[in-house]
Design a protein around this motif. Sequence first.
Motif, PDB file in Angstrom:
ATOM      1  N   ARG A 200      -4.532 -13.136  -3.217  1.00  0.00           N
ATOM      2  CA  ARG A 200      -5.230 -11.954  -2.197  1.00  0.00           C
ATOM      3  C   ARG A 200      -3.919 -11.371  -1.465  1.00  0.00           C
ATOM      4  O   ARG A 200      -2.881 -12.199  -1.177  1.00  0.00           O
ATOM      5  N   ILE A 201      -4.257  -9.993  -1.432  1.00  0.00           N
ATOM      6  CA  ILE A 201      -2.885  -9.396  -0.414  1.00  0.00           C
ATOM      7  C   ILE A 201      -3.919  -8.411   0.492  1.00  0.00           C
ATOM      8  O   ILE A 201      -4.812  -8.006   0.427  1.00  0.00           O
TER       9      ILE A 201
ATOM     10  N   LEU B  34      -2.537   0.242  -1.377  1.00  0.00           N
ATOM     11  CA  LEU B  34      -4.091  -0.330  -1.783  1.00  0.00           C
ATOM     12  C   LEU B  34      -4.250  -0.083  -3.399  1.00  0.00           C
ATOM     13  O   LEU B  34      -4.745  -1.090  -3.974  1.00  0.00           O
ATOM     14  N   THR B  35      -3.984   0.830  -3.926  1.00  0.00           N
ATOM     15  CA  THR B  35      -4.112   1.033  -5.346  1.00  0.00           C
ATOM     16  C   THR B  35      -2.952   0.087  -6.178  1.00  0.00           C
ATOM     17  O   THR B  35      -3.510  -0.445  -7.244  1.00  0.00           O
TER      18      THR B  35
ATOM     19  N   VAL C 267      -7.739  -6.773  -2.636  1.00  0.00           N
ATOM     20  CA  VAL C 267      -6.868  -6.367  -1.257  1.00  0.00           C
ATOM     21  C   VAL C 267      -7.771  -5.943  -0.177  1.00  0.00           C
ATOM     22  O   VAL C 267      -8.926  -5.717  -0.468  1.00  0.00           O
ATOM     23  N   LEU C 268      -7.425  -6.309   0.707  1.00  0.00           N
ATOM     24  CA  LEU C 268      -8.024  -5.944   2.121  1.00  0.00           C
ATOM     25  C   LEU C 268      -7.261  -5.256   3.158  1.00  0.00           C
ATOM     26  O   LEU C 268      -6.088  -5.695   3.187  1.00  0.00           O
ATOM     27  N   LEU C 269      -7.857  -4.382   3.926  1.00  0.00           N
ATOM     28  CA  LEU C 269      -7.113  -3.590   4.902  1.00  0.00           C
ATOM     29  C   LEU C 269      -7.622  -3.863   6.254  1.00  0.00           C
ATOM     30  O   LEU C 269      -8.624  -3.638   6.414  1.00  0.00           O
TER      31      LEU C 269
ATOM     32  N   VAL D 129     -12.169  -0.444  -1.056  1.00  0.00           N
ATOM     33  CA  VAL D 129     -11.108  -1.260  -0.514  1.00  0.00           C
ATOM     34  C   VAL D 129     -11.938  -2.032   0.739  1.00  0.00           C
ATOM     35  O   VAL D 129     -12.388  -1.357   1.717  1.00  0.00           O
ATOM     36  N   PRO D 130     -12.278  -3.261   1.038  1.00  0.00           N
ATOM     37  CA  PRO D 130     -12.882  -3.724   2.220  1.00  0.00           C
ATOM     38  C   PRO D 130     -11.882  -3.276   3.459  1.00  0.00           C
ATOM     39  O   PRO D 130     -10.644  -3.514   3.435  1.00  0.00           O
ATOM     40  N   PHE D 131     -12.314  -2.900   4.616  1.00  0.00           N
ATOM     41  CA  PHE D 131     -11.532  -2.475   5.835  1.00  0.00           C
ATOM     42  C   PHE D 131     -12.208  -3.291   6.893  1.00  0.00           C
ATOM     43  O   PHE D 131     -13.379  -3.274   7.257  1.00  0.00           O
TER      44      PHE D 131
END
Length: 193
Positions: A67-68, A99-100, A108-110, A141-143
Amino acid sequence: MRLIAFGDSMVAGAGDPDHLGWVGRALADRREITLYNLGVRRETSADIAARWPPEAKVRLTDVEPMRIVFSFGANDCHLEGGHPRVAPAESLKNAHAMLTGAGRLCPVLLVGPPPVVDPGVCARLEGLNEHLRTLAARLKVPFIDVLRPLMADGLFQAEAAAWDGAHPGAGGYQRMADLVAAHPAWRAFTGLD
């Protein structure tokens, strides 16, 4: 699971007397997760965008889930020479690239930027936070928005004001960690749900 956290001093946990920051606290009691905290003080989205690929590459594995998580923005919004260190459009371009690019490797999560004490920086952070939210939604992408809840709560900024104007102590980082850890996106991202 291996979790790589890229970001600035807020990710690194600058000012936390326990040296855990929000990431370490959000993963408390999660022994099955190996955390690589790669937060670096004063880094902007441009700095992080340049360094994340080689730093991730040496930590990626096919042996366990990867995971990043990214979190940045405050340094972009600080003024230097009368202008933000990174223009908003450039911040979004950097975020899109991160993100891409990372999304091609693993989930990926932000996490949005937390507040600071300076009201001008906070105003710019509010705008950037909204743009990051929109970008993340477009990219699927989850934020996780921490800016507004931390501003409303006040502890994060009060602790930052008592120290250096930007970084809280243990209590502020714990509040941020609690917001992140309770969020459904984080729970799914880290395998709790």
